[in-house]
Write a protein that holds these residues in place. Structure first.
Motif, PDB file in Angstrom:
ATOM      1  N   LEU A  77     -10.866  -3.085   0.064  1.00 44.25           N
ATOM      2  CA  LEU A  77      -9.453  -3.470   0.660  1.00 44.25           C
ATOM      3  C   LEU A  77      -9.949  -4.226   1.938  1.00 44.25           C
ATOM      4  O   LEU A  77      -9.140  -4.383   2.928  1.00 44.25           O
ATOM      5  CB  LEU A  77      -8.335  -2.477   0.873  1.00 44.25           C
ATOM      6  CG  LEU A  77      -8.043  -1.705  -0.427  1.00 44.25           C
ATOM      7  CD1 LEU A  77      -7.212  -0.388   0.012  1.00 44.25           C
ATOM      8  CD2 LEU A  77      -7.453  -2.490  -1.166  1.00 44.25           C
ATOM      9  N   HIS A 120       1.041  -1.238   0.087  1.00 42.85           N
ATOM     10  CA  HIS A 120      -0.142   0.160   0.021  1.00 42.85           C
ATOM     11  C   HIS A 120       0.995   1.269   0.071  1.00 42.85           C
ATOM     12  O   HIS A 120       1.854   1.340   0.831  1.00 42.85           O
ATOM     13  CB  HIS A 120      -0.945   0.017   1.323  1.00 42.85           C
ATOM     14  CG  HIS A 120      -1.798  -1.052   1.362  1.00 42.85           C
ATOM     15  ND1 HIS A 120      -3.075  -1.030   0.857  1.00 42.85           N
ATOM     16  CD2 HIS A 120      -1.639  -2.471   1.646  1.00 42.85           C
ATOM     17  CE1 HIS A 120      -3.888  -2.334   1.028  1.00 42.85           C
ATOM     18  NE2 HIS A 120      -2.718  -3.124   1.439  1.00 42.85           N
ATOM     19  N   HIS A 144      -1.488   0.905  -5.347  1.00 44.90           N
ATOM     20  CA  HIS A 144      -1.208  -0.321  -5.320  1.00 44.90           C
ATOM     21  C   HIS A 144      -0.173  -0.750  -6.324  1.00 44.90           C
ATOM     22  O   HIS A 144      -0.862  -0.797  -7.326  1.00 44.90           O
ATOM     23  CB  HIS A 144      -2.216  -1.198  -4.723  1.00 44.90           C
ATOM     24  CG  HIS A 144      -3.159  -1.053  -3.857  1.00 44.90           C
ATOM     25  ND1 HIS A 144      -4.182  -0.065  -4.104  1.00 44.90           N
ATOM     26  CD2 HIS A 144      -3.010  -0.697  -2.407  1.00 44.90           C
ATOM     27  CE1 HIS A 144      -4.768   0.259  -2.745  1.00 44.90           C
ATOM     28  NE2 HIS A 144      -4.057  -0.213  -1.596  1.00 44.90           N
ATOM     29  N   HIS A 183      -3.174   7.234  -2.756  1.00 52.20           N
ATOM     30  CA  HIS A 183      -3.199   5.907  -2.195  1.00 52.20           C
ATOM     31  C   HIS A 183      -3.259   4.913  -3.287  1.00 52.20           C
ATOM     32  O   HIS A 183      -4.569   4.656  -3.992  1.00 52.20           O
ATOM     33  CB  HIS A 183      -4.084   5.690  -1.086  1.00 52.20           C
ATOM     34  CG  HIS A 183      -4.340   4.293  -0.336  1.00 52.20           C
ATOM     35  ND1 HIS A 183      -5.315   4.233   0.716  1.00 52.20           N
ATOM     36  CD2 HIS A 183      -3.550   3.347  -0.724  1.00 52.20           C
ATOM     37  CE1 HIS A 183      -5.085   2.896   0.816  1.00 52.20           C
ATOM     38  NE2 HIS A 183      -4.008   2.238   0.035  1.00 52.20           N
TER      39      HIS A 183
HETATM   40 CU   LIG Z   1      -3.923   0.362   0.262  1.00 55.41          CU
END
Ligand SMILES: [Cu+2]
Length: 403
Positions: A339, A238, A253, A251
């Motif tokens: 998530l 993350h 991935h 944010h």
């Molecule tokens: Cu994340």
């Protein structure tokens, strides 16, 4: 007689170790029936969650589906690391899964291509019926039984038969007792910390232009690439990127592009210094936070990433360093899991030295509640993230810790 017995035991022990060898070197994630592997990755600006559902037998179908807020189609290539056998397919977000074919249990890689971007996921296909230690156990019990029956029938229970049967029974019992510990997912005591280095390509990104943010991971003990990340909260890593003033927030991935290399495409709207944080977890180890910084040049542009400011309810209303605070945030629509959790809260100290990530619980259908402790007096920048109406919402706010 003694040497025959010794040799027989030796053969059994060697067979036992050979069968265990692939288990001892297991390092990938696990895909097995009933336990889907969910991995979220950021392709361009799109968050895509892949769900890999295990095969109940091999050869058999390995179903891969994709979930994303926007339409996305992915080219898939599954490769067995045991013998290189391949299977290809494609899947679109929200459509029926791709049925790839797994020829064997064991380590596999799944190459995922979205446009020009490619990630490689590593995992182990586990099919319980064919677990090698189960076969050793069954086989050893069978040998023990045959030898004993053979000995009784022949009415000459030779010492060779007895020792052979007892050795086989011994292996069977040992495998049976050890079985709970032979699972590839079983923790076996932590691994060294990973050292992480963030870099950008190009070295000096320009506002509004896509660039690559890469994170190279090296083992703290050997310096070799770290390629054993565990999927936690549905992603291998993350990554949070914020402008120093906190106005810009991402944010994401990153994709695994090579052993020990994670990369993500970003585009940032304002010039200046940015802080990058990565949360990772090596398999069989605890989590860790890696930090870095980079500069963006160019002129300020509008940010395509939408944030909806929010005013949370804090309890107590006056925050004290070192004491827990409960933060309640109203959501714009019924909250959906994202998530693996109803909501995420990311908190950064003004100077960037402290970053916390808390998970929320649903308070009714359209509110989220978080509890965390802020370490020192000062101003904190916070972002609540949740999914609602099929969209990811990001709501910033600030908190002052008075004393
Ligand atoms: Cu994340």
């Amino acid at each position: 007689m003694k040497s025959i017995k010794g040799r027989m035991l030796g053969v059994l022990v060697a067979a036992f170790l050979l069968v265990l060898w692939p288990v001892a070197t297991a390092r990938a994630h696990v895909v097995e029936p009933g336990v889907d592997l969910r991995v979220t990755q950021t392709f361009g600006a799109r968050e895509v969650t892949l769900v890999i559902a295990g095969a109940s037998q091999v050869p058999g179908a390995l179903r891969v589906s994709a979930h994303a807020p926007q339409p996305v189609s992915l080219e898939l290539e599954l490769r067995s690391l045991t013998d290189g056998s391949r299977s290809t397919g494609s899947v679109s977000a929200g459509r029926e899964p791709a049925a790839l074919r797994a020829e064997h249990a064991g380590p596999h890689e799944l190459r995922v291509r979205a446009g020009a971007e490619v990630s490689v996921l590593m995992f182990r296909v586990v099919v319980p019926e064919s677990a090698p230690w189960t076969m050793v156990m069954d086989g050893a019990f069978l040998v023990a039984g045959l030898l004993l029956v053979g000995g009784v029938l022949a009415r000459s229970v030779s010492r060779l038969l007895v020792s052979g049967a007892s050795a086989a029974a011994g292996v069977a019992v040992k495998v049976m007792l050890l079985m709970p510990y032979l699972s590839p997912t079983q923790p076996a005591g932590g691994r060294p910390y990973a050292q992480g280095r963030f870099s950008t390509l190009p070295a000096r990104p320009v506002t509004g232009a896509e660039f690559t943010l890469a994170l190279r991971l090296a083992d703290g003990a050997t310096g070799r690439p770290v390629d054993d990340l565990a999927v936690h909260h549905e992603a291998a890593a993350h990554v949070v990127v914020t402008s120093e003033d906190g106005a810009v927030f991402r944010h994401v991935h990153p994709l695994r592009t090579a052993p020990g290399v994670l990369a993500v495409r970003l585009s940032l709207p304002r010039p200046g210094r940015y802080l990058a944080y990565a949360e990772i977890e090596r398999q069989e180890s605890g989590g860790q936070l890696l930090t870095g910084a980079f500069e963006v040049s160019g002129t300020a542009r509008p940010d395509a990433y939408v944030q909806q400011p929010v005013t949370p309810r804090l309890t107590p209303a006056v925050l004290v360093a070192g004491s827990p605070v409960t933060i309640e945030v109203g959501a714009q629509a019924p909250v959906q899991p994202w998530l693996g959790m109803p909501g995420h809260l990311i908190v950064r100290s003004r100077d960037g030295a402290h970053l916390a990530h808390a998970h929320g619980t649903a308070a009714g259908t359209s509110a989220l509640r978080f509890t965390l402790t802020l370490p020192e007096p000062g101003r904190y920048l916070a972002w609540v993230q949740y999914a609602a109406g099929g969209r990811l919402m990001t709501s910033p706010f600030t908190m002052e810790v008075d004393r």
